[in-house]
Write an enzyme that holds these catalytic residues in place. Sequence first.
Site, short mmCIF file in Angstrom:
data_model
loop_
_atom_site.label_atom_id
_atom_site.label_comp_id
_atom_site.label_asym_id
_atom_site.label_seq_id
_atom_site.Cartn_x
_atom_site.Cartn_y
_atom_site.Cartn_z
N CYS A 64 0.87 -1.18 0.00
CA CYS A 64 0.00 0.00 0.00
C CYS A 64 0.91 1.23 0.00
O CYS A 64 2.03 1.16 -0.47
CB CYS A 64 -0.97 -0.02 1.19
SG CYS A 64 -0.18 0.19 2.79
N ARG A 65 0.44 2.34 0.53
CA ARG A 65 1.26 3.55 0.52
C ARG A 65 2.40 3.45 1.52
O ARG A 65 3.54 3.75 1.22
CB ARG A 65 0.39 4.77 0.82
CG ARG A 65 1.11 6.11 0.62
CD ARG A 65 0.18 7.27 0.94
NE ARG A 65 -0.12 7.33 2.35
CZ ARG A 65 0.59 8.00 3.25
NH1 ARG A 65 1.65 8.69 2.88
NH2 ARG A 65 0.25 8.00 4.53
#
Length: 102
Positions: A64-65
Amino acid sequence: MGEITASELETRLREGEKLSVIDVREPDEWESGHIKEAVSIPLSVFIERLGELNAFEEPLYMVCRSGNRSGKACDYLAAQGYEVVNVLGGMLSWPGEVATGE
């Protein structure tokens, strides 16, 4: 559940290893830059799309980020019996090239 750094993952992909990388960020984040070998399955629709994971070789590398949402996805998948690896630091730590668009 395993863990790998973004740079370790980048090295393994660059060396030609075939790994199942699943990006759980939302579509706008994906389009602004993602790992070219990754597949987008946003966390917001993850449960509905769970069956798609059967097409991938395990372990599943979740990104993810920052590593937070992918960690949640890993916890969920590990409880379902999947072999998963969380990418620590997520795309914020990704040292390699990124693909843009859909």
